[in-house]
Design a protein around this motif. Sequence first.
Motif, PDB file in Angstrom:
ATOM      1  N   CYS A  29       0.817  -1.215   0.000  1.00  0.00           N
ATOM      2  CA  CYS A  29       0.000   0.000   0.000  1.00  0.00           C
ATOM      3  C   CYS A  29       0.851   1.267   0.000  1.00  0.00           C
ATOM      4  CB  CYS A  29      -0.939   0.006   1.212  1.00  0.00           C
ATOM      5  SG  CYS A  29      -2.260  -1.205   1.135  1.00  0.00           S
ATOM      6  N   ALA A  73      -6.181   7.529  -0.204  1.00  0.00           N
ATOM      7  CA  ALA A  73      -6.991   6.434   0.325  1.00  0.00           C
ATOM      8  C   ALA A  73      -6.117   5.252   0.735  1.00  0.00           C
ATOM      9  CB  ALA A  73      -8.023   5.997  -0.716  1.00  0.00           C
ATOM     10  N   CYS A  74      -5.051   4.989  -0.020  1.00  0.00           N
ATOM     11  CA  CYS A  74      -4.118   3.925   0.356  1.00  0.00           C
ATOM     12  C   CYS A  74      -3.483   4.207   1.713  1.00  0.00           C
ATOM     13  CB  CYS A  74      -3.035   3.772  -0.712  1.00  0.00           C
ATOM     14  SG  CYS A  74      -3.594   3.092  -2.281  1.00  0.00           S
ATOM     15  N   CYS A 110      -4.763   6.131   4.148  1.00  0.00           N
ATOM     16  CA  CYS A 110      -5.798   6.012   5.179  1.00  0.00           C
ATOM     17  C   CYS A 110      -6.087   4.543   5.484  1.00  0.00           C
ATOM     18  CB  CYS A 110      -7.068   6.720   4.736  1.00  0.00           C
ATOM     19  SG  CYS A 110      -6.932   8.517   4.616  1.00  0.00           S
ATOM     20  N   TYR A 111      -6.111   3.724   4.446  1.00  0.00           N
ATOM     21  CA  TYR A 111      -6.360   2.296   4.637  1.00  0.00           C
ATOM     22  C   TYR A 111      -5.280   1.675   5.517  1.00  0.00           C
ATOM     23  CZ  TYR A 111      -7.026  -2.635   3.469  1.00  0.00           C
ATOM     24  OH  TYR A 111      -7.210  -3.990   3.540  1.00  0.00           O
ATOM     25  N   VAL A 160      -6.905   0.426   9.009  1.00  0.00           N
ATOM     26  CA  VAL A 160      -7.265  -0.986   8.899  1.00  0.00           C
ATOM     27  C   VAL A 160      -6.101  -1.915   9.225  1.00  0.00           C
ATOM     28  CG1 VAL A 160      -8.218  -2.738   7.339  1.00  0.00           C
ATOM     29  CG2 VAL A 160      -8.975  -0.368   7.165  1.00  0.00           C
TER      30      VAL A 160
END
Length: 472
Positions: free
Chosen positions: A227, A378-379, A381-382, A386
């Motif tokens: 990521c 978004a990568c 944040c992921y 997560v």
Amino acid sequence: MCFLGFGSYFCYDNPAALQTQVQGDMKVDTTTFMALYAWYSWPNVILCFFGGFLIDRVFGIRWGTIIFSIFVCIGQVIFALGALFNAFWLMELGRFVFGIGGESLAVAQNTYAVSWFKGKELNLVFGLQLSMARIGSTVNMNVMGLIYSRVQEMLRSTGYTTLGVTLMIGGVTCIFSLICALVLAYLDRRAEKILCKEQGKTGEVIKLTDVKDFSLSLWLIFIICVCYYVAVFPFIGLGKVFFIEKFKFSSKEASAINSIVYIISAPMSPAFGFLVDKLGRNITWVLCAVVTTLASCIMLAFTFWNPWIAMCLMGVAYSLLACALWPMVAFVVPDHQLGTAYGFMQSIQNLGLAIIAIAAGMILDSRGYLFLEVFFSACMCYMGQVILKPLSVTGGDLNLSSRKREKLQKLAAAEAENQEKLRCQNEDDLAKLQPQNEFSLRNRYLSRLGAQLPGNYAACHLSALAHKSVLK
């Protein structure tokens, strides 16, 4: 040894340094352009497992280095010929051949370093090698555009011919690396004769069956690696045109700012490596790097602030993450599985880079740079929400301080030593309780009486005698 990978890293980002020229001269869109990076990564999805094996068991370190350097040279020549003949498929083939040699050459370089410097200055040598690699990428970003302009003035024409000649000139650095490989082979052979030293070994034992034993923490580390790197390298590959279009920079200024990540990582990587070694807290450092990279992506996407700020932050974060993330594998994997774990990590990384390179080109063609930066954000944040949170729970001692980790390692070593002593003692006790045959019992009885046993009995059956000291 440091210059061995200079040509490979210099030519790896040739497409990024000449993005506008490649797309204009070859008449391709961004998706097709990013395939040049994808074709580099595809062979390394598999070769990460076999590069070390080929060096150890097939070619040897000297011939392996020379052969992989030749692959790099041939790949760059094919890449340049594809531009000269206006055949983009030939350029893709060149990148594929170049990729076969590029990653494996890095393995050979590390093997030389371990062979020559193990036990002394090894960390410094690795830091110098990494710095020289980043210098190669930086020089490429800032020089290839100028070379293209000079070739265009000399030929007094534009188009794919100028691009091909420029790429051929860039390939001179690969020949320089091949010369370094030949010199290294001579020096290593000379040292083998004088010092009676063996050829270097990678130390990597690859067993694909070990994958089933990988823990959840290790899989989370793999996902973090993918990521993060897919949000940095594809952006650098596309960054030059981004800075030209959004911030109205000249081609020279755009190349300079696009290379700042590599410029910063050259001196900062050894410094951050020393810092993480001393302080520990690897997950905390990884989280800091992710948050900093997320901030830089948001700045580039939604603001018109000077992009030097965002790119400098990205360079610092990139250096920090590399120093904190890769050593974490050794904390959750036994020594005999390290080769498999690192090979699998590199394989997944190259698979992700190959897929995301094409996806980034498609997003850019259809939606533009804003959506691309949102995707990269978004990568990040992921990763933060997560992955890093469960990793901090399941990762055991990954976020311990270096002092606490050292204490635990000493306790573990002491416990292992006690277990080994107990095992040996149990084996001795079991040996004493084992039944003996009539022949052994007779010899034991005679030896206690002080009888002189025949020489062949003494040699063959000493283990059965209770008092060996009486046999003179």
